[in-house]
Design an enzyme around this catalytic site. Structure first.
Site, mmCIF file in Angstrom:
data_model
loop_
_atom_site.group_PDB
_atom_site.id
_atom_site.type_symbol
_atom_site.label_atom_id
_atom_site.label_comp_id
_atom_site.label_asym_id
_atom_site.label_seq_id
_atom_site.Cartn_x
_atom_site.Cartn_y
_atom_site.Cartn_z
ATOM 1 N N ASP A 193 2.625 2.418 3.014
ATOM 2 C CA ASP A 193 2.810 3.837 3.165
ATOM 3 C C ASP A 193 3.275 3.866 1.476
ATOM 4 O OD1 ASP A 193 4.292 5.871 3.172
ATOM 5 O OD2 ASP A 193 5.114 5.782 5.324
ATOM 6 N N ASN A 196 -4.611 7.269 -4.840
ATOM 7 C CA ASN A 196 -5.343 8.344 -4.108
ATOM 8 C C ASN A 196 -4.353 9.210 -3.243
ATOM 9 O OD1 ASN A 196 -7.446 10.059 -3.070
ATOM 10 N ND2 ASN A 196 -6.946 8.721 -1.238
ATOM 11 N N SER A 216 -5.401 13.075 -9.654
ATOM 12 C CA SER A 216 -4.794 14.106 -10.136
ATOM 13 C C SER A 216 -5.519 15.444 -9.386
ATOM 14 C CB SER A 216 -4.522 14.638 -11.530
ATOM 15 O OG SER A 216 -3.824 15.568 -11.836
ATOM 16 N N TYR A 221 3.300 21.204 -5.422
ATOM 17 C CA TYR A 221 2.195 20.583 -5.722
ATOM 18 C C TYR A 221 1.652 20.512 -7.158
ATOM 19 C CZ TYR A 221 -2.680 18.927 -5.244
ATOM 20 O OH TYR A 221 -3.852 18.095 -5.391
ATOM 21 N N LYS A 262 1.498 17.221 -9.476
ATOM 22 C CA LYS A 262 0.378 16.851 -10.394
ATOM 23 C C LYS A 262 0.551 16.894 -11.737
ATOM 24 C CE LYS A 262 -2.372 15.530 -6.882
ATOM 25 N NZ LYS A 262 -2.754 14.329 -6.598
HETATM 26 P P1 NAP Z 1 -6.893 13.798 2.823
HETATM 27 O O1 NAP Z 1 -8.120 13.492 3.313
HETATM 28 O O2 NAP Z 1 -5.770 14.657 3.452
HETATM 29 O O3 NAP Z 1 -6.496 12.492 2.322
HETATM 30 C C1 NAP Z 1 -5.009 12.287 1.962
HETATM 31 C C2 NAP Z 1 -4.714 11.027 2.242
HETATM 32 O O4 NAP Z 1 -3.376 10.656 1.642
HETATM 33 C C3 NAP Z 1 -4.808 10.632 3.721
HETATM 34 O O5 NAP Z 1 -5.539 9.128 3.564
HETATM 35 C C4 NAP Z 1 -3.253 10.306 3.901
HETATM 36 O O6 NAP Z 1 -3.035 9.247 5.037
HETATM 37 C C5 NAP Z 1 -2.685 9.904 2.669
HETATM 38 N N1 NAP Z 1 -1.286 9.963 2.491
HETATM 39 C C6 NAP Z 1 -0.511 11.084 2.678
HETATM 40 N N2 NAP Z 1 0.893 10.495 2.724
HETATM 41 C C7 NAP Z 1 0.876 9.147 2.654
HETATM 42 C C8 NAP Z 1 1.901 8.219 2.230
HETATM 43 N N3 NAP Z 1 2.971 8.491 2.493
HETATM 44 N N4 NAP Z 1 1.319 6.931 2.100
HETATM 45 C C9 NAP Z 1 0.237 6.470 1.964
HETATM 46 N N5 NAP Z 1 -0.735 7.515 2.258
HETATM 47 C C10 NAP Z 1 -0.413 8.972 2.343
HETATM 48 O O7 NAP Z 1 -7.136 14.594 1.376
HETATM 49 P P2 NAP Z 1 -7.944 14.271 -0.101
HETATM 50 O O8 NAP Z 1 -8.518 15.745 -0.334
HETATM 51 O O9 NAP Z 1 -8.814 13.346 0.342
HETATM 52 O O10 NAP Z 1 -6.853 13.828 -1.025
HETATM 53 C C11 NAP Z 1 -6.891 12.815 -1.834
HETATM 54 C C12 NAP Z 1 -6.227 12.955 -3.150
HETATM 55 O O11 NAP Z 1 -7.053 14.096 -3.722
HETATM 56 C C13 NAP Z 1 -4.797 13.720 -3.150
HETATM 57 O O12 NAP Z 1 -3.999 12.969 -4.029
HETATM 58 C C14 NAP Z 1 -4.936 15.043 -3.539
HETATM 59 O O13 NAP Z 1 -3.875 15.701 -3.877
HETATM 60 C C15 NAP Z 1 -6.283 15.126 -4.196
HETATM 61 N N6 NAP Z 1 -6.902 16.280 -4.329
HETATM 62 C C16 NAP Z 1 -7.623 16.893 -3.468
HETATM 63 C C17 NAP Z 1 -8.350 18.095 -3.530
HETATM 64 C C18 NAP Z 1 -8.995 18.837 -2.480
HETATM 65 O O14 NAP Z 1 -9.431 20.075 -2.561
HETATM 66 N N7 NAP Z 1 -9.222 18.091 -1.434
HETATM 67 C C19 NAP Z 1 -8.225 18.767 -4.940
HETATM 68 C C20 NAP Z 1 -7.646 18.082 -6.009
HETATM 69 C C21 NAP Z 1 -7.232 16.895 -5.696
HETATM 70 P P3 NAP Z 1 -2.814 9.787 6.302
HETATM 71 O O15 NAP Z 1 -4.115 9.697 7.159
HETATM 72 O O16 NAP Z 1 -1.803 8.689 6.863
HETATM 73 O O17 NAP Z 1 -2.175 10.909 6.731
#
Ligand code: NAP
Length: 276
Positions: free
Chosen positions: A57, A84, A135, A149, A153
């Site tokens: 975490d 990530n 990012s 957010y 970022k």
């Molecule tokens: P996601 O499926 O919701 O994945 C987010 C991950 O972060 C989950 O595995 C979550 O774990 C984990 N997390 C949250 N709080 C945490 C903590 N305190 N310690 C450890 N892990 C934690 O969303 P995603 O889109 O794959 O996001 C991954 C990255 O991509 C993020 O940095 C996000 O900002 C970035 N991003 C996403 C998008 C988009 O449109 N999806 C666009 C640009 C950037 P749990 O399962 O335990 O909650």
């Protein structure tokens, strides 16, 4: 165990981009330390002696240390860290509690710094390593109601750029991956949208932003595509810092680069149908 097999440690590997990245590196023959808050609930990750599922975490310093130790004990060496883990806190600042403000920066910024710090002694001893920070296009441009957010970022972008020079001194490369929309849990379970309907002045904006954010994520890239970009960033051996990931990222960041502030802000106001 093959001693030449490389090892990656990934945070937030329970879903979305983190899980896709774990799968991609594994498919490329890497050892994978797939870390997450609740490994007991992990699903969809290939079971393999090259995959270690362990708890991390990013808000819990002890868990970061234990996960790094477990990865080193199992595979002997870690070559790449993928920071990530993250989520999106959106909504009017006035409606947001100090706790939520702190949590956003804790997870997306301080957690990333703490995890990086935990690996640096190992990377420095090896005089090698790559840190890939996830990012977003939102680290280079901002949407309305995204002060937290985008603040977080933008911080990731700034700290990464500074670390790029600093860590070159110890043979470590820093990379930033900037996805556009991605079809993950980000727009659902990972979106912390705070609102207070009594703050009536903001409600039209709230509706407009919700109307743009959801479709942006839904129509976004598959996380598997972005995972390939993470892998390229980790392995291309270049000094390149930033990697735009997905056609929308390339298009929007291209527009951002080509525009002065005033014209870019007008383009965003048009996209969100804001009358000014
Ligand atoms: P996601 O499926 O919701 O994945 C987010 C991950 O972060 C989950 O595995 C979550 O774990 C984990 N997390 C949250 N709080 C945490 C903590 N305190 N310690 C450890 N892990 C934690 O969303 P995603 O889109 O794959 O996001 C991954 C990255 O991509 C993020 O940095 C996000 O900002 C970035 N991003 C996403 C998008 C988009 O449109 N999806 C666009 C640009 C950037 P749990 O399962 O335990 O909650």
């Amino acid at each position: 165990m093959n001693n030449t097999t490389k090892t990656v440690l990934i945070t937030g590997a329970s879903s979305g981009l983190g899980r896709a990245t774990a799968e991609h590196f594994h498919a490329q023959g890497w050892n994978v330390v797939a870390t997450m808050r609740s490994p007991e609930r992990a699903s969809g990750l290939t079971a393999s002696d090259r995959v270690l599922l362990t708890r991390l975490d990013v808000q819990d310093a002890d868990s970061i240390r234990s996960a790094v130790d477990a990865g080193l004990e199992r595979f002997g060496r870690i070559d790449v860290l993928v920071n990530n883990a993250g989520y999106g806190a959106y909504g009017p600042l006035e409606a947001t509690s100090p706790e939520e403000i702190r949590r956003q920066f804790d997870v997306n910024v301080f957690g990333l710094l703490a995890t990086t710090q935990a690996l640096l002694p190992h990377f420095r001893a090896n005089r090698s390593g790559v840190v890939v920070n996830v990012s977003s296009i939102g680290g280079r441009m901002a949407f309305p109601l995204g002060s937290l957010y985008h603040g977080a970022k933008f911080a990731v972008e700034g700290l990464s750029e500074a670390l790029r020079y600093e860590l070159a001194e110890i043979g470590v490369a820093v990379k930033v991956v900037e996805p556009g929309g991605m079809k993950t849990d980000f727009g659902g379970r990972s979106l912390a949208f705070t609102n207070d309907e009594e703050l009536t002045e903001y409600q039209p904006l709230v509706q407009k932003v919700l109307g743009v954010l959801g479709p942006l994520v839904e129509s976004g890239s598959a996380p598997e595509l972005v995972a390939e970009v993470v892998h390229t960033a980790a392995t291309d051996g270049t000094a390149q810092l930033r990697y735009e990931a997905g056609p929308d990222a390339v298009q929007l960041l291209g527009l951002r680069r080509a525009s002065d502030d005033a014209s870019f802000f007008t383009a965003i106001e048009t996209q969100f149908s804001l009358q000014r």
